[in-house]
Scaffold this active site. Structure first.
Site, mmCIF file in Angstrom:
data_model
loop_
_atom_site.group_PDB
_atom_site.id
_atom_site.type_symbol
_atom_site.label_atom_id
_atom_site.label_comp_id
_atom_site.label_asym_id
_atom_site.label_seq_id
_atom_site.Cartn_x
_atom_site.Cartn_y
_atom_site.Cartn_z
ATOM 1 N N LYS A 198 -2.406 -3.572 14.861
ATOM 2 C CA LYS A 198 -1.220 -3.775 14.022
ATOM 3 C C LYS A 198 -1.147 -2.783 12.862
ATOM 4 C CE LYS A 198 1.233 -6.733 14.704
ATOM 5 N NZ LYS A 198 2.373 -6.866 15.628
ATOM 6 N N ALA A 199 -2.276 -2.267 12.405
ATOM 7 C CA ALA A 199 -2.254 -1.354 11.253
ATOM 8 C C ALA A 199 -3.551 -0.559 11.204
ATOM 9 C CB ALA A 199 -2.073 -2.144 9.955
ATOM 10 N N GLY A 201 -5.946 1.735 8.264
ATOM 11 C CA GLY A 201 -6.126 2.007 6.844
ATOM 12 C C GLY A 201 -7.306 2.912 6.604
ATOM 13 N N ARG A 202 -7.643 3.063 5.320
ATOM 14 C CA ARG A 202 -8.715 3.975 4.940
ATOM 15 C C ARG A 202 -10.059 3.545 5.515
ATOM 16 N NH1 ARG A 202 -7.707 4.522 -0.381
ATOM 17 N NH2 ARG A 202 -8.265 2.343 -0.658
ATOM 18 N N PHE A 203 -10.293 2.227 5.615
ATOM 19 C CA PHE A 203 -11.615 1.747 6.021
ATOM 20 C C PHE A 203 -11.648 1.186 7.442
ATOM 21 C CE2 PHE A 203 -11.932 1.207 1.301
ATOM 22 C CZ PHE A 203 -12.860 2.213 1.125
ATOM 23 N N GLY A 204 -10.597 1.313 8.208
ATOM 24 C CA GLY A 204 -10.636 0.815 9.579
ATOM 25 C C GLY A 204 -9.263 0.436 10.083
ATOM 26 N N CYS A 205 -9.246 -0.331 11.161
ATOM 27 C CA CYS A 205 -7.973 -0.755 11.753
ATOM 28 C C CYS A 205 -7.914 -2.283 11.801
ATOM 29 C CB CYS A 205 -7.811 -0.165 13.151
ATOM 30 S SG CYS A 205 -9.130 -0.581 14.295
ATOM 31 N N VAL A 206 -6.687 -2.796 11.870
ATOM 32 C CA VAL A 206 -6.459 -4.242 11.903
ATOM 33 C C VAL A 206 -5.853 -4.610 13.251
ATOM 34 C CG1 VAL A 206 -5.286 -6.195 10.842
ATOM 35 C CG2 VAL A 206 -6.115 -4.323 9.409
ATOM 36 N N ASP A 322 -6.825 -1.941 -5.803
ATOM 37 C CA ASP A 322 -6.003 -1.217 -4.825
ATOM 38 C C ASP A 322 -4.724 -2.003 -4.541
ATOM 39 O OD1 ASP A 322 -5.349 0.906 -3.194
ATOM 40 O OD2 ASP A 322 -6.487 0.193 -1.466
#
Length: 513
Positions: A198-199, A201-206, A322
């Site tokens: 679904k998304a 980001g800087r530290f991984g995926c969702v 953040d």
């Protein structure tokens, strides 16, 4: 005399070894490579900065395969505190014919070159006669060496146990819940199926995933981002973190083995996604804006609050660090909840706040003092940084609201109109710090009484003077008052129109209360 000489020589060796440890080189950057970059949706190669606790050592690593004499690199990057990598300046694999070659080392970019030198058994020459040892020396040798060996093994085992315990908490799913719903069983006992990404980001995926008969969100971190995963897990595990406006935490897991370890964080899933995604596809009415803004402010106010005496313990004040529309999720009824605590800081009395690097977060949402690197490392200073970012999120909401008479703009990120979609740190410093610019508040917004008050609130949130910014609790109260006032004004307008048409006098609103 011979025994004394040997003892002195042993002490000399130990001293040399200690000196080597003290003089070790620090690892700051490593060569990065990922053969599965397309599948993992990451960069293929580059230079990776290494992060970690100050009291733990950082290393570089490389893994590769030898297929018919052809070397194929699997992964290169930063490696976490590992005793097997201590004081190795070169990246050397010594195991005999492994299926996958692995080496680690200490020092910047030390994994740029890697070697395979298998350990060979050395046959001792027998031509020289062996000098017989004195009986007393042999007795001491046979008595002390096993005892010292056992002591070393016990100490090393205890160190490994402590190291492993600190790195990976043994029970990662909460077993106690301060209130309803009842605590869930361990995640390992439930089937969890990943459905779709679904998304990112800087530290991984969702991922959207299915846990029994309900949907959940699974945030997957690579092992290199263990610090962010562990920080987020620790924040969610604090007392009092069950709140309607904070993303519901379900559990955390470590998946995989060896070098292919992924770190999972399981939370509630919200189909509407982030506020960013929602505003890209939708406009909002005045009441919807007020509801989203109020619940977002309520969540941040609760996060910032220090609350002693809860049933499950003392909830410390927490700075998010953040805040942005991407980290505000929307439930089906448009209630906001705050997510992503990978950079969050907790403030406990008498304890250090932990890793307080100044310039963290998303550049676009960085406060002036963060961009300048002039942060006062106190609790209130960090909370005010969150409030600056919240002002920008409120602006995003205002830019997509239909309350004013003017046209509704296409969705844009804060400062996108001024410096585009990918600003550098220097761009942000020039616009925010030196020119003291902020996103434009449209003139037509001032014509709506509620929007005019919202604009004033936004300006007080992103004030250049950090100490002049509003608190999250104050923003929540203001939005409640804004909504009440605009509802009263709207009701009075309707009463006036009806009076003019019917020529019937209605009592003033105050007399009906």
């Amino acid at each position: 005399m011979g025994a004394a000489t040997k003892l002195a020589f042993a002490v000399f060796l130990i001293s040399c070894s200690s000196g080597a440890i003290l003089g070790r080189s620090e690892t700051q950057e490593c060569i990065y490579y990922n053969a599965n970059w397309e599948k993992d949706k990451t960069n293929r190669s580059g230079i990776e900065p290494c992060y970690g606790d100050k009291d733990k050592r950082r290393h570089c690593f490389a893994t590769w395969k030898n297929i018919s004499g052809s070397i194929e690199i699997v992964k290169q990057g930063c490696w976490l505190d590992d005793i097997n990598c201590y004081d190795r300046n070169d990246c050397i694999e010594k195991k005999d014919s492994p299926e996958v070659f692995f080496c680690c080392c200490e020092g910047n970019m030390c994994n740029e070159r890697f070697f395979y030198f298998p350990e060979m058994e050395v046959t001792q020459p027998t031509s020289n006669p062996v000098t017989p040892k004195p009986p007393l020396f042999n007795t001491l040798l046979y008595s002390l060496v096993p005892i010292m060996g056992i002591a070393v093994i016990v100490l090393f085992s205890f160190w490994m146990y402590r190291h492993h315990k600190l790195a990976y908490p043994p029970v990662l799913v909460p077993t106690q819940d301060p209130g309803p719903p009842p605590p869930s069983p361990l995640m390992g006992l439930k089937p969890l199926q990943l459905l779709e990404i679904k998304a990112r980001g800087r530290f991984g995926c969702v991922w959207k995933a299915q846990l029994l008969n309900e949907y959940v969100a699974v945030k997957i971190f690579p092992i290199q981002d263990k610090q962010s995963w562990q920080n987020e897990y620790e924040i969610y595990s604090l007392p009092g973190m069950k709140h309607d406006n904070i993303l519901q935490f379900i559990g955390a897991e470590k998946r995989g083995t060896s070098i292919d370890v992924d770190l999972w964080l399981i939370t509630a899933f919200h189909e509407k996604g982030s506020l960013t995604d929602f505003l890209k596809a939708n406009v909002v009415s005045w009441n919807e804006l007020c509801h989203i803004a109020q619940t977002m402010a309520r969540g941040l106010a609760y996060l910032h609050e220090d609350i002693p005496g809860l049933k499950d313990g003392h909830k410390p004040a927490i700075s998010h660090r953040d805040i942005k529309s991407k980290n505000v999720l929307l439930k089906n009824n448009l209630t906001a909840c705050i997510a992503d605590f990978g950079l969050a800081l907790k403030f406990e009395a008498g304890k250090s706040a932990g890793d307080t690097h100044g310039q963290v977060g998303t550049r676009r949402y960085m406060a002036p003092e963060v961009l300048e690197g002039a942060i006062n490392f106190q609790r209130d200073a960090f909370l005010r940084i969150d409030m600056y970012a919240m002002g920008l999120v409120l602006w995003e909401l205002a830019s997509r609201c239909t309350a004013s008479d003017g046209p509704v703009d296409e969705y844009m990120l804060p400062f996108e109109e001024e410096i585009g979609q990918h600003p550098s740190l220097e761009d942000m410093q020039e616009v925010v710090v030196h020119k003291k610019k902020r996103p434009v508040l449209r003139e037509c917004w001032q014509k709506h009484s509620g929007m005019a008050m919202l604009c004033e609130t936004i300006e007080e949130c992103w004030d250049h003077d950090a100490e002049a910014r509003l608190s999250a609790g104050c923003v929540e109260e203001r939005i409640i008052q804004m909504q009440k006032l605009t509802n009263i004004i709207t009701t009075e307008d309707i009463v006036t129109v009806v009076t003019m048409v019917t020529n019937v006098d209605f009592p003033p609103k105050e007399s009906s209360l």
